[in-house]
Design a protein around this motif. Structure first.
Motif, PDB file in Angstrom:
ATOM      1  N   VAL A  47       6.249 -47.347 -84.446  1.00  0.00           N
ATOM      2  CA  VAL A  47       6.696 -47.010 -84.371  1.00  0.00           C
ATOM      3  C   VAL A  47       7.446 -45.472 -85.704  1.00  0.00           C
ATOM      4  O   VAL A  47       6.796 -45.601 -86.320  1.00  0.00           O
ATOM      5  N   LEU A  48       7.094 -44.295 -85.064  1.00  0.00           N
ATOM      6  CA  LEU A  48       8.090 -43.585 -85.842  1.00  0.00           C
ATOM      7  C   LEU A  48       9.136 -43.289 -86.056  1.00  0.00           C
ATOM      8  O   LEU A  48      10.394 -42.937 -84.815  1.00  0.00           O
ATOM      9  N   HIS A  49       9.869 -43.393 -87.440  1.00  0.00           N
ATOM     10  CA  HIS A  49      11.254 -43.176 -87.549  1.00  0.00           C
ATOM     11  C   HIS A  49      11.785 -41.946 -87.363  1.00  0.00           C
ATOM     12  O   HIS A  49      13.354 -41.747 -87.098  1.00  0.00           O
ATOM     13  N   ARG A  50      11.182 -41.439 -88.016  1.00  0.00           N
ATOM     14  CA  ARG A  50      11.242 -39.640 -88.029  1.00  0.00           C
ATOM     15  C   ARG A  50      12.755 -39.245 -88.746  1.00  0.00           C
ATOM     16  O   ARG A  50      13.236 -37.828 -88.708  1.00  0.00           O
ATOM     17  N   ASP A  51      13.088 -39.913 -89.476  1.00  0.00           N
ATOM     18  CA  ASP A  51      14.846 -39.315 -90.030  1.00  0.00           C
ATOM     19  C   ASP A  51      14.840 -40.318 -90.883  1.00  0.00           C
ATOM     20  O   ASP A  51      16.382 -40.637 -91.684  1.00  0.00           O
ATOM     21  N   ILE A  76       8.203 -43.333 -80.418  1.00  0.00           N
ATOM     22  CA  ILE A  76       7.203 -44.151 -80.036  1.00  0.00           C
ATOM     23  C   ILE A  76       5.434 -43.528 -80.887  1.00  0.00           C
ATOM     24  O   ILE A  76       4.963 -42.165 -80.837  1.00  0.00           O
ATOM     25  N   LEU A  77       4.863 -43.718 -81.633  1.00  0.00           N
ATOM     26  CA  LEU A  77       4.241 -43.250 -82.742  1.00  0.00           C
ATOM     27  C   LEU A  77       2.410 -43.370 -81.554  1.00  0.00           C
ATOM     28  O   LEU A  77       2.413 -44.247 -81.048  1.00  0.00           O
ATOM     29  N   THR A  78       2.755 -41.167 -81.634  1.00  0.00           N
ATOM     30  CA  THR A  78       0.953 -41.844 -80.662  1.00  0.00           C
ATOM     31  C   THR A  78      -0.098 -41.004 -81.838  1.00  0.00           C
ATOM     32  O   THR A  78       0.228 -40.039 -82.454  1.00  0.00           O
ATOM     33  N   ASP A  79      -1.232 -40.893 -81.431  1.00  0.00           N
ATOM     34  CA  ASP A  79      -2.121 -39.864 -82.267  1.00  0.00           C
ATOM     35  C   ASP A  79      -2.068 -38.632 -82.172  1.00  0.00           C
ATOM     36  O   ASP A  79      -2.069 -37.689 -82.862  1.00  0.00           O
ATOM     37  N   GLY A  80      -0.889 -38.418 -80.692  1.00  0.00           N
ATOM     38  CA  GLY A  80      -1.251 -37.068 -80.268  1.00  0.00           C
ATOM     39  C   GLY A  80       0.314 -35.963 -80.651  1.00  0.00           C
ATOM     40  O   GLY A  80       0.929 -36.947 -81.787  1.00  0.00           O
ATOM     41  N   GLY A  81       0.264 -35.844 -80.706  1.00  0.00           N
ATOM     42  CA  GLY A  81       1.326 -34.015 -81.815  1.00  0.00           C
ATOM     43  C   GLY A  81       2.582 -33.952 -80.654  1.00  0.00           C
ATOM     44  O   GLY A  81       2.244 -34.438 -80.011  1.00  0.00           O
ATOM     45  N   THR A  99       3.710 -24.052 -86.093  1.00  0.00           N
ATOM     46  CA  THR A  99       2.767 -24.232 -84.986  1.00  0.00           C
ATOM     47  C   THR A  99       3.701 -25.166 -84.021  1.00  0.00           C
ATOM     48  O   THR A  99       2.878 -25.013 -82.477  1.00  0.00           O
ATOM     49  N   GLY A 100       5.235 -24.746 -83.791  1.00  0.00           N
ATOM     50  CA  GLY A 100       5.502 -26.263 -82.947  1.00  0.00           C
ATOM     51  C   GLY A 100       4.469 -27.311 -82.909  1.00  0.00           C
ATOM     52  O   GLY A 100       5.502 -27.818 -81.835  1.00  0.00           O
ATOM     53  N   GLN A 101       4.238 -27.577 -83.762  1.00  0.00           N
ATOM     54  CA  GLN A 101       3.991 -29.121 -83.110  1.00  0.00           C
ATOM     55  C   GLN A 101       3.574 -30.256 -84.584  1.00  0.00           C
ATOM     56  O   GLN A 101       3.243 -29.546 -85.694  1.00  0.00           O
ATOM     57  N   TYR A 102       3.656 -31.470 -84.757  1.00  0.00           N
ATOM     58  CA  TYR A 102       3.119 -31.691 -85.672  1.00  0.00           C
ATOM     59  C   TYR A 102       2.806 -33.094 -85.662  1.00  0.00           C
ATOM     60  O   TYR A 102       3.257 -34.196 -84.392  1.00  0.00           O
ATOM     61  N   HIS A 103       2.179 -34.101 -86.636  1.00  0.00           N
ATOM     62  CA  HIS A 103       1.681 -35.790 -86.366  1.00  0.00           C
ATOM     63  C   HIS A 103       2.634 -36.636 -86.937  1.00  0.00           C
ATOM     64  O   HIS A 103       3.194 -36.001 -88.119  1.00  0.00           O
ATOM     65  N   GLY A 104       2.768 -37.502 -86.686  1.00  0.00           N
ATOM     66  CA  GLY A 104       3.437 -38.793 -87.357  1.00  0.00           C
ATOM     67  C   GLY A 104       2.984 -39.188 -88.913  1.00  0.00           C
ATOM     68  O   GLY A 104       4.430 -38.599 -89.380  1.00  0.00           O
ATOM     69  N   GLU A 105       2.308 -39.686 -88.880  1.00  0.00           N
ATOM     70  CA  GLU A 105       2.272 -40.310 -90.034  1.00  0.00           C
ATOM     71  C   GLU A 105       2.169 -38.807 -92.008  1.00  0.00           C
ATOM     72  O   GLU A 105       2.901 -38.792 -92.486  1.00  0.00           O
ATOM     73  N   PRO A 106       2.029 -37.737 -90.495  1.00  0.00           N
ATOM     74  CA  PRO A 106       1.665 -36.873 -91.727  1.00  0.00           C
ATOM     75  C   PRO A 106       3.405 -36.235 -91.996  1.00  0.00           C
ATOM     76  O   PRO A 106       3.599 -36.186 -93.281  1.00  0.00           O
ATOM     77  N   ALA A 107       3.725 -36.704 -91.398  1.00  0.00           N
ATOM     78  CA  ALA A 107       5.527 -35.883 -91.185  1.00  0.00           C
ATOM     79  C   ALA A 107       6.262 -37.405 -92.169  1.00  0.00           C
ATOM     80  O   ALA A 107       7.342 -37.147 -92.783  1.00  0.00           O
TER      81      ALA A 107
END
Length: 452
Positions: A47-51, A76-81, A99-107
């Motif tokens: 799970v990517l909470h994102r907030d 849903i947490l994915t390996d893709g950006g 870049t218009g893109q980010y990944h879940g855990e670093p974010a």
């Protein structure tokens, strides 16, 4: 959705708004330890909470316990950006703007860094702050170098340079104990001195601390348990009655020593509590934590390695007259590199008896069905049941439900990807009638263990 509403609780934003005075590092450390743990658990569960922000953390103003809420912006947490951001602008990772893109855990790490900054400074970092923070030598007056380093490592502009989410809780700042009163971190137990490093766990059966033996630097675990309502028992070789848990641990640790059972190094009994000093092998972690990092389930070959050791530990306990009574994921420690396993925590245990037990103090999900049906159970068949539940959980990611148990009881259960021998092992352990279950001593001779 109907959600829990703990009382008293308020948002961390509201709490900080009403707080009078300057937030110090010790307060921030308490909050961040819990926020990081919640964030990591989400990611481990896909799970990517994102907030993650002040408004989405509830805090009990009396105990400072924190809860993460509101998954409305999550994914849903994915390996893709990810190519869209639905969280709060001030917590948005810079790579999305660049870049218009980010990944879940670093974010997530970035948002936790922003959170810590806001707790300490009551404002969001500006662009010039972020450029200063990205300097390896960045410090801030009034903050420890460890705290500054954590902020710097979370708020690196380049996500590849950020600290990994899984390593956050191991950072020096979060491992730092409050040493304003040094006497509180030193414990004398018999002839040895120990320095308390941090608290590992707390529950109804005591509090466990990571500690270092000052004489030789040995890493140990120290468990402190209230003596209230505890039974004291006399055993051979000890001149005075001992708390039941200590007595059981001594018996389980008898000669010859078994590596699959955690070793009791020392103990001390006080008027209102007792203390156990236990080995703390490094690197070892709870089996449930290990499984979470494997995304909840493991392959059959790995499960066999773990179960062979858990079964041997359980057999050894019973041979030595000890009924552990709470064999489960959380009571097994595993070395993630070697897969060596150790059984720990005899706080729910009892002496093994031929007479049936009429009370159950272990974990409900591992309770043998005969206890619910007759109000009574016996030690070895109950141990076999718990081992079957343990294996099912490792391979299937959840406890067996009623339809599962009915199929298992009829030896009709199987699962895609599992061998016939493995399915049979589970069926042999999880027979509803305890007289139909495989005997504990015969478990290690089952074809599944012999098929290597």
């Amino acid at each position: 959705m109907v959600l829990e509403r703990p009382v008293p609780c308020q948002s961390l934003f509201q709490y900080l708004k009403c707080y009078k005075g300057i937030m110090d590092e010790d307060f921030a450390r308490v909050i961040m330890n819990q926020a990081i743990f919640a964030a990591r658990m989400c990611c481990l569960r896909g799970v990517l909470h994102r907030d993650i922000k002040l408004e989405n953390l509830l805090i009990n103003p009396d105990t400072l316990e924190v809860k993460l809420i509101d998954f409305g912006c999550g994914a849903i947490l994915t390996d893709g950006g990810y190519t869209s951001f639905t969280g709060t602008r001030e917590y948005c990772p810079p790579e999305y703007h660049m870049t218009g893109q980010y990944h879940g855990e670093p974010a997530t790490v970035w948002s936790l860094g922003i959170l810590l900054f806001v707790i300490l400074f009551s404002k969001y970092p500006k662009r010039r702050h972020l450029h200063e923070i990205n300097d390896k030598n960045w410090t801030k007056a009034g903050l420890s170098k460890e705290c500054c380093d954590l902020i710097r490592r979370c708020l690196q502009i380049d996500p590849k340079q950020r600290i990994e989410l899984g390593k956050l809780s191991l950072h020096d700042w979060l491992m730092t104990a409050d040493k304003e009163n040094n006497n509180d971190t030193i414990m004398d137990i018999n002839s040895c001195r120990y320095e308390i490093v941090c608290q590992l766990g707390d529950g109804g059966f005591g509090t466990v601390y990571a500690a270092t033996r000052l004489d030789d630097g040995l890493q140990v675990a120290i468990k402190v348990v209230s003596s209230r309502n505890r039974m004291f028992i006399s055993i051979d070789g000890c001149s005075k009655p001992l708390p039941l848990e200590v007595a059981l641990q001594i018996l389980a640790d008898g000669d010859p020593r078994v590596e699959e059972i955690i070793q009791l190094l020392d103990w001390r009994v006080e008027s209102d509590h007792y203390i156990l000093v236990l080995e703390r092998p490094v690197p070892f972690e709870e089996l449930n934590w290990f499984l979470l990092q494997q995304m909840g389930t493991i392959q059959e070959d790995m499960a066999r390695v773990i179960m062979r050791q858990a079964t041997f530990a359980a057999q050894t306990c019973c041979r030595r007259g000890v009924f552990h009574q709470d064999i489960k994921l959380e009571k097994l420690l595993i070395n993630p590199d070697t897969l060596k396993v150790k059984l720990t925590d005899f706080g729910c245990g009892d002496f093994l008896s031929c007479v049936g037990y009429t009370s159950f103090v272990g974990t409900r999900e591992y309770c043998p069905p005969e206890y619910h049906m007759t109000g009574q159970y016996h030690g070895e068949p109950a141990t076999v049941w718990s081992l079957g539940i343990l294996l099912f959980l490792m391979l299937c990611g959840d406890f067996p439900n009623t339809p599962d148990l009915h199929m298992i009881d009829g030896h009709n259960w199987t699962k895609d990807g599992l061998s016939e021998e493995c399915s049979d092992f589970i069926c042999c352990c999880l027979q509803i009638n305890p007289k139909e279950r495989i005997e504990l001593e015969k478990l290690s001779l089952h074809d599944w263990f012999m098929d290597c």
